[in-house]
Motif scaffolding. Structure first.
Motif, PDB file in Angstrom:
ATOM      1  N   VAL A 108     -34.996   6.755 -35.949  1.00 32.86           N
ATOM      2  CA  VAL A 108     -35.386   7.160 -37.291  1.00 32.86           C
ATOM      3  C   VAL A 108     -34.449   6.519 -38.308  1.00 32.86           C
ATOM      4  CG1 VAL A 108     -36.323   9.374 -36.621  1.00 32.86           C
ATOM      5  CG2 VAL A 108     -33.927   9.198 -37.282  1.00 32.86           C
ATOM      6  N   ILE A 109     -34.926   6.475 -39.531  1.00 34.69           N
ATOM      7  CA  ILE A 109     -34.080   6.059 -40.637  1.00 34.69           C
ATOM      8  C   ILE A 109     -33.742   7.313 -41.416  1.00 34.69           C
ATOM      9  CG2 ILE A 109     -33.906   4.578 -42.660  1.00 34.69           C
ATOM     10  CD1 ILE A 109     -34.408   3.136 -40.060  1.00 34.69           C
ATOM     11  N   GLN A 110     -32.439   7.579 -41.543  1.00 32.07           N
ATOM     12  CA  GLN A 110     -32.005   8.772 -42.251  1.00 32.07           C
ATOM     13  C   GLN A 110     -31.646   8.324 -43.658  1.00 32.07           C
ATOM     14  OE1 GLN A 110     -30.504  11.079 -44.037  1.00 32.07           O
ATOM     15  NE2 GLN A 110     -28.587  11.425 -42.950  1.00 32.07           N
ATOM     16  N   PHE A 111     -32.593   8.454 -44.589  1.00 28.40           N
ATOM     17  CA  PHE A 111     -32.377   7.837 -45.886  1.00 28.40           C
ATOM     18  C   PHE A 111     -31.568   8.689 -46.848  1.00 28.40           C
ATOM     19  CE2 PHE A 111     -34.549   3.771 -46.539  1.00 28.40           C
ATOM     20  CZ  PHE A 111     -33.694   3.281 -47.497  1.00 28.40           C
ATOM     21  N   ALA A 112     -31.139   9.863 -46.407  1.00 26.18           N
ATOM     22  CA  ALA A 112     -30.234  10.637 -47.246  1.00 26.18           C
ATOM     23  C   ALA A 112     -28.798  10.139 -47.065  1.00 26.18           C
ATOM     24  CB  ALA A 112     -30.332  12.119 -46.903  1.00 26.18           C
ATOM     25  N   HIS A 113     -28.637   9.132 -46.212  1.00 23.30           N
ATOM     26  CA  HIS A 113     -27.307   8.678 -45.827  1.00 23.30           C
ATOM     27  C   HIS A 113     -26.461   8.237 -47.033  1.00 23.30           C
ATOM     28  CE1 HIS A 113     -24.513   7.712 -42.742  1.00 23.30           C
ATOM     29  NE2 HIS A 113     -24.471   6.427 -43.015  1.00 23.30           N
ATOM     30  N   GLY A 114     -27.091   7.523 -47.950  1.00 22.25           N
ATOM     31  CA  GLY A 114     -26.369   7.073 -49.139  1.00 22.25           C
ATOM     32  C   GLY A 114     -25.859   8.250 -49.956  1.00 22.25           C
ATOM     33  N   ASP A 115     -26.668   9.300 -50.021  1.00 25.22           N
ATOM     34  CA  ASP A 115     -26.265  10.463 -50.803  1.00 25.22           C
ATOM     35  C   ASP A 115     -25.225  11.295 -50.063  1.00 25.22           C
ATOM     36  OD1 ASP A 115     -28.013  10.083 -53.116  1.00 25.22           O
ATOM     37  OD2 ASP A 115     -29.578  10.258 -51.607  1.00 25.22           O
ATOM     38  N   VAL A 116     -25.251  11.186 -48.731  1.00 29.48           N
ATOM     39  CA  VAL A 116     -24.182  11.821 -47.957  1.00 29.48           C
ATOM     40  C   VAL A 116     -22.852  11.169 -48.334  1.00 29.48           C
ATOM     41  CG1 VAL A 116     -23.224  12.071 -45.639  1.00 29.48           C
ATOM     42  CG2 VAL A 116     -25.636  12.549 -46.046  1.00 29.48           C
ATOM     43  N   LEU A 117     -22.887   9.867 -48.514  1.00 26.69           N
ATOM     44  CA  LEU A 117     -21.683   9.142 -48.939  1.00 26.69           C
ATOM     45  C   LEU A 117     -21.156   9.708 -50.258  1.00 26.69           C
ATOM     46  CD1 LEU A 117     -21.268   5.316 -48.907  1.00 26.69           C
ATOM     47  CD2 LEU A 117     -20.883   6.537 -51.028  1.00 26.69           C
ATOM     48  N   SER A 155     -24.408   6.927 -57.299  1.00 28.35           N
ATOM     49  CA  SER A 155     -23.989   5.648 -56.722  1.00 28.35           C
ATOM     50  C   SER A 155     -24.376   5.512 -55.254  1.00 28.35           C
ATOM     51  CB  SER A 155     -22.480   5.474 -56.902  1.00 28.35           C
ATOM     52  OG  SER A 155     -21.813   6.587 -56.348  1.00 28.35           O
ATOM     53  N   GLY A 156     -24.626   6.642 -54.596  1.00 32.44           N
ATOM     54  CA  GLY A 156     -24.932   6.582 -53.168  1.00 32.44           C
ATOM     55  C   GLY A 156     -26.247   5.897 -52.870  1.00 32.44           C
ATOM     56  N   LEU A 157     -27.183   6.031 -53.793  1.00 32.55           N
ATOM     57  CA  LEU A 157     -28.500   5.442 -53.576  1.00 32.55           C
ATOM     58  C   LEU A 157     -28.383   3.943 -53.343  1.00 32.55           C
ATOM     59  CD1 LEU A 157     -31.464   6.183 -53.500  1.00 32.55           C
ATOM     60  CD2 LEU A 157     -31.594   5.647 -55.924  1.00 32.55           C
ATOM     61  N   LEU A 158     -27.642   3.295 -54.222  1.00 31.88           N
ATOM     62  CA  LEU A 158     -27.452   1.850 -54.120  1.00 31.88           C
ATOM     63  C   LEU A 158     -26.749   1.494 -52.813  1.00 31.88           C
ATOM     64  CD1 LEU A 158     -27.490  -0.917 -55.733  1.00 31.88           C
ATOM     65  CD2 LEU A 158     -25.116  -0.402 -56.219  1.00 31.88           C
ATOM     66  N   VAL A 215     -29.491  -6.716 -59.049  1.00 27.15           N
ATOM     67  CA  VAL A 215     -30.787  -7.385 -58.956  1.00 27.15           C
ATOM     68  C   VAL A 215     -30.739  -8.420 -57.846  1.00 27.15           C
ATOM     69  CG1 VAL A 215     -32.449  -8.845 -60.169  1.00 27.15           C
ATOM     70  CG2 VAL A 215     -31.243  -7.044 -61.403  1.00 27.15           C
ATOM     71  N   PHE A 216     -29.635  -9.177 -57.844  1.00 29.79           N
ATOM     72  CA  PHE A 216     -29.434 -10.196 -56.834  1.00 29.79           C
ATOM     73  C   PHE A 216     -29.416  -9.565 -55.433  1.00 29.79           C
ATOM     74  CE2 PHE A 216     -26.457 -12.801 -54.311  1.00 29.79           C
ATOM     75  CZ  PHE A 216     -27.115 -14.011 -54.367  1.00 29.79           C
ATOM     76  N   ALA A 217     -28.682  -8.441 -55.308  1.00 34.42           N
ATOM     77  CA  ALA A 217     -28.569  -7.787 -54.000  1.00 34.42           C
ATOM     78  C   ALA A 217     -29.934  -7.352 -53.489  1.00 34.42           C
ATOM     79  CB  ALA A 217     -27.636  -6.584 -54.101  1.00 34.42           C
ATOM     80  N   PHE A 218     -30.700  -6.716 -54.346  1.00 33.68           N
ATOM     81  CA  PHE A 218     -32.011  -6.232 -53.895  1.00 33.68           C
ATOM     82  C   PHE A 218     -32.967  -7.394 -53.625  1.00 33.68           C
ATOM     83  CE2 PHE A 218     -30.678  -2.393 -56.411  1.00 33.68           C
ATOM     84  CZ  PHE A 218     -30.391  -1.653 -55.287  1.00 33.68           C
TER      85      PHE A 218
END
Lengths: 383, 259, 304
Positions: C34-43, C228-231, C278-281
């Motif tokens: 699975v992909i745990q997409f809350a991971h950035g917000d956990v950070l 900032s976690g989202l990014l 923008v470049f990163a995405f």
């Protein structure tokens, strides 16, 4: 003889469905205190439960048929616009809900029909808005501008086609997420389109008719937003009819085949890539037109209008409404758009409450709130 | 003078990394023939179907079908050339109705134009009716009770019924060649016998349908096939009528583990 | 030359943070697909938990920066380990077997809830918060390039952590269990491995890594922000994908590669520094279009 009776039955069923819905909506939109809103909500829940239990709801939906449902939707919308003709707040809310419905219908074609994820719905909505802002200032008729909003959103979306076709599942979702974030950041740092402050727009004008002006018609004072609400209603009806027809045709079937089993579909001649492209493009076009109309109505557009958060809200409306269920989609859109506005104390907490709600639905009812039903025949027997 | 074969596969090879799943297989099939494809698990039978239908590109070799070269053709082109298949593990769209599944099978006969589908609703309804009639006709042969449940989702139909629906999906486009991947898996001997009778009946009605049949049930192979090809480790072990093949010592060694 | 060294240092720091986040994604994918997409917000939550811990010890009168630092790191990693396990237990495990998109949406929404909680309920959470400088501020000037001790320390600690995780997976019984589940869940179960415990431990471990990355991020930029976690999550996920989901070394490689590309973008186009995200995405999209299952491809033998 039987045809006439069927028509009467259908009309009756439409009334049974539309009158209570309209009254409840009226009560909801007219309620001025949180207490009254809660009261109306309780009434709605009760009515829905009763209708469900007694089978009246199911009967009415079946008996009124497609034409009846569309008619009921239109009449109910017209009645509400007429009832609130002087109340810009309610009219704006109504128009916003209808526009959001158009965008959700676009997402529905992508996600629920073709199975192409799009977590950048708000970005395509924004493309439509910026297109309206830039082109609306020129000499182009605004009807053409609205079409251009859709065309441009579809064109921008086509940049993602290659990566989307080469990927699946999580990876495809990530591409759209990255695109949504990219897009917003781009408009924030790029000063040529207003930067973070965004752009201002003039109102919609079709054949010399300025939608922004309040005016006196039929002996009543109409707020300008009434005309936007009517335009949004017309657009929503057109989009509903389009998506409905699409789904109940060989086109919808091909999309279903692509969504459910690409390999098997390919073995029966279904050009998987072509169908995905078509669905993604059509969906983005719908979202773009909605975004254009919305920007013209609100009068300005800024990157803050299309955050990732908003994209998530759009996808979640789809999930809450039940994938493959247009009526459910309409109800979910209405609730998600209007409820926080009517319940001011929860306004600040709306994303939090909303995300918790979606998580609960996903964990407790993985198949969605409303189970998807198999398509009934669109042969002559079913017409 | 013999007519040109319908299908010619020459030196067909497919490898996955180091594993050669199909190793230089050459097979010919005459029009109207039923060919049995047998061999132990993992001997390359399904791989052969997957290569033939364009799901896996062949590493080497060529495929000719009728007057066409299908080497490297995409699955869609293979279908349009008149080859359809069933899958070893049923691959119907479970949430769609029987009718919808069969209509997917009839994809090339249906009009997918935007104008036709969105605006000419009456003509569309007529086409849907015609498709429903064709679907009922086929179901009447294989599973008459299912004909009455045409608009029910496949998810609510028992496994046996699903297998039959899958065969109908492969037949509704009137293919020239039908590839059946273990159609009798999970069926009783009786049900299998019925299924084979029905297939023969369909072939009689359609005239020139050819079939390649992957099957573990030797009595089925013995009864319906004109000829058999035995595969082992991706290679053709031998070829001939069932009687010839079943007495071949190499086959008995590979397949039955008999000395 | 000096400027290049500066860029290089910055790139390595970023790379390490990305790698730590990517490790979590790859661990979760390894054991549960699975992909745990809350991971950035956990950070982010980790960084804020560290901040809260800091406020507490300061109020308790602790002046020395070493205990303060330890408190921050422990508060962040331990609380996020618990939170990660809770998220795994409530969001991910119940959705096992559901369509991939459902899990994705559930964790995205879980992340949103977390983010909103920080914004609404952490005192002043809607504004960027100053993160205390807890590391020694010693710095050596090498020409125009300043080598900072705090950066070196963070780098060493982060590297040690990556190494530690790799050792844990390769050398311990727990690591063996994780690898077994990643290889083949069914077989692992029949061998008597407690599947739930392994999964929850993996979620705890991955989330603690993210929390550490969050603290690093705070210390490096002296600031944390609820959004900032989202990014970082998206970038970390991309890094894991680029390296091949499920591959440990791939995740680390992907993290550094991504930071390298970003740094390269900054070097080549310094005028366009505002466009670095923008470049990163854009890179994420291009990389996936080019290699749809990541640079290393579907990992078969090397999964976790």
């Amino acid at each position: 003889m039987t045809a006439a009776r069927a028509r009467v039955r259908s009309a009756l069923a439409t009334l049974v469905l539309a009158v209570p819905c309209t009254l409840l909506l009226y009560g909801f939109l007219a309620a001025e205190s949180e207490g009254k809103v809660a009261l109306v909500l309780a009434g709605a829940t009760l009515a829905a439960a009763l209708g469900w239990r007694t089978g009246l709801l199911g009967w009415a939906v079946r008996a009124s048929g497609q034409g009846g449902l569309a008619l009921g939707f239109a009449l109910s919308g017209l009645a509400l616009v007429a009832a609130f003709h002087e109340d810009p707040f309610v009219l704006l809310l109504l128009a916003r809900a209808l526009i959001a419905l158009v965008a959700c219908l676009g997402l529905h074609v992508q996600l629920a029909d073709a199975g192409v994820p799009n977590f950048a719905g708000a970005a395509f909505f924004g493309v439509g808005g910026y297109t309206a802002a830039v082109l609306g200032k020129g000499a182009l008729p605004h009807a053409v501008v609205l079409l251009a909003c859709g065309a441009l959103a579809a064109a921008v979306g086509s940049v993602l086609l290659l990566p989307l076709l080469r990927t699946r599942g999580h990876y495809a979702a990530l591409i759209t997420i990255a695109f949504g974030l990219l897009f917003r950041t781009f408009f924030e740092v790029n000063e040529s389109l207003g930067g973070p402050q965004g752009l201002k727009l003039g109102g919609l004008e079709v054949l010399g008719f300025h939608f922004n002006d309040d005016r006196h018609v039929l002996g009543l004072e109409w707020s300008g937003y009434a005309f936007y609400a009517l335009a949004a209603l017309a657009l929503a009806l057109a989009a509903l009819s389009l998506v409905r027809r699409l789904e109940r045709s060989w086109l919808g079937l091909a999309l279903d085949a692509v969504r459910l089993d690409e390999t098997a579909a390919a073995c029966f001649g279904v050009e998987v890539a072509r169908w995905k492209i078509g669905a993604f493009t059509l969906g983005n076009a719908l979202i773009g037109v909605a975004g254009g109309l919305s920007a013209m109505m609100v009068g300005f557009i800024a990157p803050n209008n299309f955050t990732f958060q908003e994209s998530l809200v759009l996808v979640s409306i789809l999930l809450l409404g039940g994938l493959g269920n247009l009526a459910g989609l309409a109800v979910a859109t209405l609730i998600v758009v209007c409820l926080p506005e009517k319940l001011q104390p929860i306004q600040e907490y709306r994303y939090l409450l909303f995300s918790v709600l979606v998580v609960l639905v996903l964990v407790l009812r993985p198949a969605g709130l409303v189970r998807r039903t198999a398509r009934r025949s669109f042969g002559s027997a079913a017409a | 003078m013999t007519p040109a074969p319908l299908l010619v596969c020459a030196d067909l090879t497919r490898s996955f990394g180091g594993l050669v799943a199909l190793d230089g297989l050459s097979v010919e099939l005459k029009q109207g023939e039923i060919l049995g494809l047998i061999g132990p698990n993992g001997s390359g039978k399904t791989t052969f179907f997957n290569v033939l239908t364009g799901l896996y590109p062949a590493t080497r070799g060529e495929v000719r079908f009728g007057g066409l070269t299908l080497t490297g053709a995409r699955p869609q082109a293979v279908y349009r050339a008149g080859i359809t298949r069933t899958f070893q593990r049923s691959r119907l769209c479970l949430e769609l109705s029987i009718f919808d599944n069969l209509a997917v099978g009839a994809h090339q006969q249906l009009d997918h134009g935007l104008y036709f589908n969105l605006l000419r609703r009456r003509a569309l309804a007529r086409q849907a009716d015609a498709t429903a009639t064709a679907a009922r006709e086929l179901l009447e042969i294989f599973d008459p009770p299912l004909a009455a449940r045409l608009f029910e989702p496949v998810a609510g139909i028992a496994m046996i019924g699903r297998r039959r629906v899958e065969i109908c999906r492969a037949l509704i486009s009137r293919p020239k060649l039908l590839l059946l991947d273990e159609p009798s898996a999970g069926m009783t001997a009786d049900e299998t016998a019925h299924l084979m009778d029905d297939l023969l009946e369909v072939r009689r009605r359609f005239g020139d349908l050819s079939i390649i049949l992957i099957e573990h049930e030797m009595s089925v192979i013995a009864r319906v096939t004109d000829r058999c090809v035995v595969l082992n480790y991706g290679k053709k072990l031998c070829e001939g009528t069932y009687a010839e093949v079943s007495t071949n010592t190499e086959v008995r060694q590979a397949y039955l583990g008999l000395a | 030359m000096d400027l290049l060294a500066q860029y290089l240092m910055n790139g390595v720091m970023l790379g390490l943070m990305y790698a730590l986040v990517a490790l979590g994604f790859t661990l979760f994918f390894g054991v549960l697909n699975v992909i745990q997409f809350a991971h950035g917000d956990v950070l982010t939550a980790g960084a804020f938990a560290g901040l809260a811990g800091y406020a507490l010890v300061v109020r308790a009168g602790v002046q020395a920066s070493l205990p303060q630092l330890l408190t921050v790191v422990l508060a962040a990693t331990l609380s996020m380990a618990v939170l990660g396990a809770v998220l795994g237990r409530t969001l991910v495990l119940p959705l096992k077997g559901a369509p991939a998109l459902n899990v994705l949406l559930a964790t995205l929404m879980g992340g949103t809830a977390l983010r909103e909680c920080i914004r609404l309920f952490y005192p002043g959470g809607s504004q960027p918060q100053r993160f205390p400088a807890l590391l020694p501020s010693t710095a050596w000037a090498l020409g125009r390039f300043t080598l900072r001790l705090d950066n070196l320390l963070m780098l060493a600690a982060g590297m040690a952590l990556v190494l530690g995780v790799s050792l844990l997976l390769q050398r311990t019984r727990t690591g063996l269990a994780i690898r077994a589940v990643a290889q083949d869940e069914e077989t692992a179960r029949t061998m008597g491995i407690d599947f739930r415990r392994v999964v929850l431990f993996t979620f705890a471990l991955g989330s603690a890594l993210a929390a550490f990355a969050g603290v690093m991020n705070g210390l490096y930029y002296n600031e944390v922000n609820f959004g900032s976690g989202l990014l970082l999550g998206v970038i970390g996920f991309s890094a894991a994908v680029v390296g091949g989901l499920g591959s440990l070394s791939g995740a680390v490689l992907g993290g550094f590669l991504f930071a390298g590309l970003q740094t390269l973008g900054a070097v080549v186009m310094p005028f366009a520094s505002a466009y670095k995200d923008v470049f990163a995405f854009g890179m994420v999209i291009l990389l996936l279009a080019w290699k749809p299952t990541g640079l290393i491809g579907e990992p078969l033998g090397e999964r976790v």
